[in-house]
Design a protein around this motif. Structure first.
Motif, short mmCIF file in Angstrom:
data_model
loop_
_atom_site.label_atom_id
_atom_site.label_comp_id
_atom_site.label_asym_id
_atom_site.label_seq_id
_atom_site.Cartn_x
_atom_site.Cartn_y
_atom_site.Cartn_z
N UNK A 1 1.18 -1.35 0.27
CA UNK A 1 -0.10 -0.05 -0.24
C UNK A 1 0.99 1.52 0.13
N UNK A 2 1.91 0.72 0.56
CA UNK A 2 2.99 2.21 0.92
C UNK A 2 3.08 2.41 -0.90
N UNK A 3 3.85 1.30 -1.40
CA UNK A 3 4.65 1.30 -2.81
C UNK A 3 3.49 2.25 -3.19
N UNK A 4 2.67 1.77 -3.30
CA UNK A 4 1.13 2.02 -4.50
C UNK A 4 0.95 4.09 -4.82
N UNK A 5 1.50 4.27 -3.12
CA UNK A 5 0.76 4.97 -3.29
C UNK A 5 1.96 6.03 -2.81
N UNK A 6 3.22 6.44 -2.91
CA UNK A 6 3.93 6.88 -1.87
C UNK A 6 4.33 7.47 -3.67
N UNK A 7 5.48 6.55 -4.68
CA UNK A 7 5.89 6.85 -5.75
C UNK A 7 5.49 7.83 -6.65
N UNK A 8 4.00 7.77 -6.74
CA UNK A 8 3.10 8.86 -7.28
C UNK A 8 2.67 10.14 -6.32
N UNK A 9 3.25 9.98 -4.84
CA UNK A 9 2.86 11.21 -3.94
C UNK A 9 4.15 11.72 -4.46
N UNK A 10 4.98 11.53 -4.77
CA UNK A 10 6.25 12.63 -5.05
C UNK A 10 6.41 13.32 -6.22
N UNK A 11 4.81 13.66 -6.90
CA UNK A 11 5.32 14.16 -8.16
C UNK A 11 4.46 15.20 -8.03
N UNK A 12 3.17 15.08 -6.72
CA UNK A 12 2.70 16.42 -6.09
C UNK A 12 2.68 16.60 -5.47
N UNK A 13 2.35 17.83 -5.52
CA UNK A 13 2.85 19.48 -4.60
C UNK A 13 1.59 19.73 -3.78
N UNK A 14 0.79 18.60 -3.31
CA UNK A 14 -0.11 18.97 -2.10
C UNK A 14 0.26 17.86 -0.50
N UNK A 15 1.68 18.47 -0.57
CA UNK A 15 1.71 17.90 0.97
C UNK A 15 3.16 19.04 1.14
N UNK A 16 3.13 19.08 2.60
CA UNK A 16 4.36 19.61 2.92
C UNK A 16 5.66 18.56 4.00
N UNK A 17 4.85 17.70 3.82
CA UNK A 17 5.34 16.84 5.01
C UNK A 17 4.79 15.58 4.61
N UNK A 18 5.45 14.63 4.27
CA UNK A 18 5.01 12.96 3.58
C UNK A 18 5.55 11.47 4.48
N UNK A 19 4.50 11.32 5.32
CA UNK A 19 5.41 9.58 6.04
C UNK A 19 4.65 8.57 5.30
N UNK A 20 5.00 7.90 4.86
CA UNK A 20 5.37 5.99 4.65
C UNK A 20 5.59 5.65 5.72
N UNK A 21 4.99 4.79 6.36
CA UNK A 21 5.09 3.68 7.64
C UNK A 21 5.19 1.78 7.13
N UNK A 22 6.36 1.31 6.58
CA UNK A 22 6.17 0.64 6.16
C UNK A 22 6.12 -0.59 7.73
N UNK A 23 6.17 -2.19 7.71
CA UNK A 23 6.09 -3.03 8.41
C UNK A 23 6.88 -4.43 8.67
N UNK A 24 6.41 -4.72 6.53
CA UNK A 24 6.84 -5.74 6.64
C UNK A 24 8.15 -6.31 7.20
N UNK A 25 9.49 -5.57 7.56
CA UNK A 25 10.68 -5.84 8.50
C UNK A 25 9.92 -6.14 9.91
N UNK A 26 9.10 -5.03 10.33
CA UNK A 26 9.13 -5.36 11.95
C UNK A 26 8.95 -6.75 11.72
N UNK A 27 7.39 -6.94 10.39
CA UNK A 27 6.59 -8.71 11.29
C UNK A 27 7.68 -9.53 10.63
#
Length: 851
Positions: A121-147
């Motif tokens: 879910x993070x991967x699907x939304x993170x890269x497209x968001x990098x081309x947008x200008x509608x944010x000042x702070x972007x948080x992407x919390x991955x969990x696979x390593x923890x699990x």
């Protein structure tokens, strides 16, 4: 970091543009506390320091249903100051900050067996968001390593695959950021942070205070072309060659300092604590220099006045930040001391007030001297360096004081709790004496030398184990201590068997079992699964798959042999249902086996529906026994076989669920508990074989009950548990389920944690008295059996309560100990929960077994 070469390469080749930090957190290291510590500016991260405060141990209880943060925090300040925050990943963020995000893409995070949903879910939304200008702070919390760490361990193949996936994702992110980082570009002023919110033990768990758990990494990279290079006077980096002998410098940062540092970099107010013991961090010079972007000393000729003036400018700016930082911390300390019931002592307040006053006075003199001398000399760095040290000393003193004294202990309530525990011990002891006096069932008196020695030895062993909790080293080795004490009692029983020339086989088998349990604790076979570490060898792959199934077959055979004509209909139904459940468990493991090729539809059925069918059968069995107890004719205490059947029925109704949740180690541990219980029961009867069982001579040895208790404690550690939150097997809560429901998953996790150490031992305790039937008949027989069962359960409860009482005493004494949150407090929580659960189970057992 070795599996993330892209970060190492950037840190070694980008100079002052990118750095790696060793982040050090305060225990407990559960994800909720770390999320209350993390956040970032235009970055992709795994968690963030939001409140800037010390974590509270009680927050661990909120990790599976966190309430919203009501105290001031970095996210709140971002929103209040017009920053648009976008979040994606772990849905815990929405629990903590339900109304703060411009956009959010939450994904369920508690199924530790799911390595991919949150990450994808993070991967699907993170890269497209990098081309947008509608944010000042972007948080992407991955969990696979923890699990992956929780389920498979740090060195497992899934962990390596996850890190390699992250490396690829980071390469794509950095490529996008650098491609648009030129003048006027979308990411001209972007600052990237990649971090872990906590570390992991070698088993992949976290929650405690070991170095592996509290230390993690932060990668920071500025996309600005002129980032600030830290003045040499403040640079304490550790530089070592990495990646083809390229030099990479690693700095250290306290997670406590993260919120205020990011606030300073973004130019927003520091979070101010209103409701908790927090907000005492210091703006970290190294991270602040990387993100401020006002100066590049490397491009200036060293030794010139211009260089000195630029260093002065940076240091003056940093001192101003520390001045505001210190003023707010001092303001918070004053507010806290005025509002807190306990607060700091007057000596502590005077001490830190004096340090702050000296720093303020020094700053006033420094400014005056600088204004007077700035046009005459360019060598005025030293006063600013001294001023930085003065403010840093104040902030470090406050942090040290907070860590040592900022947990409030109500000594009166602690005294009340301890008094209640002591009173409960007295009540249980008086209850045992009353039963002895009323029914003639007694603990041995000094007239019998061996049995009297057994009583003294039981008290001695219980007190040794209880007193060992006063030492953190013995708490860490609690499982080995329990095994050692069990072996000691086994050796004494073996000696007695030799002297009487009876039951040598049982004594030898008990000692062999203790030896195997000791090896199991030592090598930790059951932590990951029965086949952990051995599945790379083909022979062991087959052994790991076949041996648990054979153990299940043996368990089913033993249950089948226990059925006879004297069993009532509900008992026959329960035992037959358990045998059926064992067969379903074998099918479930076959479906999951890598040795058998099965269609995806059958795999889905085996993994999802079979565990639920087993749970349903278990619930039906318990209901059947309850109905039989309420409406059936009570005959269980009329004969020895009747009591054994009743114990077998109750234990078997729980066993299938416990084994299903425990995994392939379950049947082996169940066999170990049966063999151990059988040996203890047989050796208990050694002293009674020559007695006729007449009235007034029936006795029950406390040593056997002590052995039963030690065996239960040993099984707790042999199943891969220990008294810490990283000792919980979170994957067991999702056997048969994919989604997270708090109550359901909590019940499954409790059964996994205490199944072999509390559930089965307490319901199986009547085995100890099953063979000690007096020769009298009718109601008088029931009277004696009632007395012995009462005595057994009261003694077992007394042993448990004694150890918990000493745990309470230990925590009271060690409340200021360095390891209080990492070791003593988790031990206290586990023991108290175990005591409450033991009391409930003893009550239910009494309702079930007693006429």
């Amino acid at each position: 970091m070795d599996k993330l070469p892209v970060l190492q390469k950037l840190a070694s080749t980008k100079g002052s543009l990118a750095k790696i930090f060793k982040a050090i957190s305060d225990p407990p290291t559960t994800s909720l506390q770390r999320l209350k510590f993390f956040v970032e500016q235009r970055c992709s991260i795994s968690g963030g320091l939001t409140t800037g405060g010390l974590p509270t141990f009680i927050d661990v209880g909120n990790s599976f249903g966190a309430p919203a943060i009501v105290e001031d925090n970095l996210i709140y300040q971002l929103v209040q100051n017009g920053k648009r925050v976008v979040m994606m990943g772990d849905d815990t963020w929405l629990q903590l900050f339900p109304h703060h995000f411009e956009k959010s893409y939450p994904f369920p995070s508690f199924n530790v067996k799911d390595l991919h949903t949150v990450d994808n879910g993070c991967i699907d939304h993170l890269l497209p968001s990098l081309y947008e200008e509608d944010w000042d702070v972007l948080i992407a919390h991955f969990l696979g390593v923890d699990h992956a760490g929780h389920i498979f361990g740090v060195d497992s193949t899934p962990m390596i695959e996850k890190l390699e996936q992250y490396n690829g994702v980071l390469e794509n992110i950095i490529e996008v950021l650098e491609s648009q980082s030129g003048p006027g570009g979308l990411h001209e002023n972007t600052f990237l942070l990649v971090m872990g919110d906590h570390g992991q033990t070698l088993n992949g768990d976290h929650g405690g205070g070991t170095a592996e758990e509290v230390e993690t990494s932060i990668f920071a990279m500025s996309l600005k072309k002129t980032p600030s290079s830290l003045p040499p006077e403040l640079n304490a980096s550790c530089c070592e060659p990495h990646l083809d002998k390229e030099k990479m410098c690693i700095n250290s940062i306290q997670q406590l300092d993260f919120a205020v540092t990011i606030s300073a970099m973004l130019g927003i107010p520091f979070p101010f604590g209103r409701c908790s013991m927090s907000h005492i961090g210091r703006v970290d010079s190294k991270l602040y220099a990387l993100g401020s972007g006002t100066l590049n000393l490397e491009s200036i000729n060293v030794g010139t006045c211009r260089t000195q003036w630029n260093i002065q400018s940076w240091m003056r700016d940093y001192v101003n930040v520390l001045c505001i930082n210190s003023w707010q911390v001092k303001r918070y300390i004053d507010a806290y001391s005025a509002s807190s019931v306990i607060g700091f002592s007057s000596e502590d307040i005077l001490h830190i007030t004096d340090i702050y006053a000296q720093a303020e006075e020094s700053w006033s003199h420094t400014i005056k001297n600088w204004l007077f001398d700035k046009n005459e000399s360019c060598d005025t760095i030293l006063p600013f360096k001294s001023q930085i040290d003065a403010y840093s000393n104040f902030l470090a003193s406050v942090a040290e004081l907070a860590r040592s004294k900022w947990t409030e202990f109500d000594l009166k309530m602690m005294g009340v709790g301890l008094s209640i525990m002591l009173i409960s011990l007295v009540i249980q002891f008086l209850g045992i004496k009353r039963i002895n006096r009323t029914y003639g069932v007694y603990f041995p008196f000094p007239g019998d030398s061996w049995t009297s020695f057994g009583l003294i030895l039981s008290i001695f062993i219980v007190m040794i184990r209880a007193c060992s909790f006063l030492s953190n080293s013995y708490i860490l080795e609690e499982g080995k201590v329990a095994i050692f004490l069990l072996a000691t009692t086994g050796i004494l029983k073996f000696r007695n068997s030799i002297l009487k020339n009876k039951m040598l086989l049982e004594a030898v088998v008990l000692l062999l079992l203790v030896f195997i349990l000791r090896l199991t604790i030592e090598i930790g076979l059951s932590k990951q699964a029965f086949s952990s570490g051995l599945t790379t060898i083909p022979v062991w792959m087959y052994i790991a798959e076949i041996v648990p199934v054979l153990a299940l077959v043996l368990l089913a055979y033993l249950l089948y042999r226990s059925i006879d004509d004297r069993a009532c209909w509900s008992q026959k139904f329960v035992i037959s249902g358990t045998i059926l459940s064992y067969g379903l468990i074998a099918v479930h493991w076959t479906v999951e086996s890598k040795l058998v090729s099965i269609s995806l539809m059958l795999q889905g059925f085996g993994k999802g529906f079979i565990p639920r069918i087993i749970y349903a059968i278990g619930i039906g069995q318990l209901l059947m026994l309850a109905l039989g107890r309420l409406f059936g004719k009570e005959r269980a205490l009329d004969s020895r076989k009747g009591l054994i059947l009743k114990v077998v029925a109750m234990s078997s109704s729980w066993s299938s669920t416990v084994i299903m949740i425990s995994g392939k180690q379950g049947p082996l541990v169940a066999l170990a508990s049966i063999i151990g219980g059988w040996c203890i029961m047989r050796l208990e009867n050694l002293e009674h074989e020559s007695k006729n069982g007449s009235i007034g001579t029936l006795s029950l040895s406390p040593l056997s009950i002590t052995q039963w208790s030690l065996l239960a404690v040993s099984l707790f550690f042999c199943t891969g548990h220990w008294c810490a939150f990283d000792g919980l097997r979170y994957g067991a809560a999702f056997v048969g389920f994919e989604d997270f429901i708090l109550v359901r998953q909590a019940i499954l996790l409790t059964i996994d944690t205490f199944g072999f150490s509390l559930l089965l031992p307490i319901f199986g305790l009547p085995f100890l008295v099953a063979r000690q039937y007096p020769s009298v008949q009718g109601n008088q027989r029931k009277r004696f059996i009632f007395a012995q069962l009462s005595q057994a359960y009261l003694t077992y409860g007394l042993i448990t309560a004694t150890t918990v009482t000493f745990t309470v005493i230990c925590v009271t004494i060690q409340r200021r100990h360095l390891m209080v949150w990492g070791l003593f407090a988790p031990k206290f929580v586990f023991d108290v929960v175990g005591l409450l659960l033991s009391d409930c189970l003893i009550l239910l057992s009494s309702l079930y077994y007693f006429s």
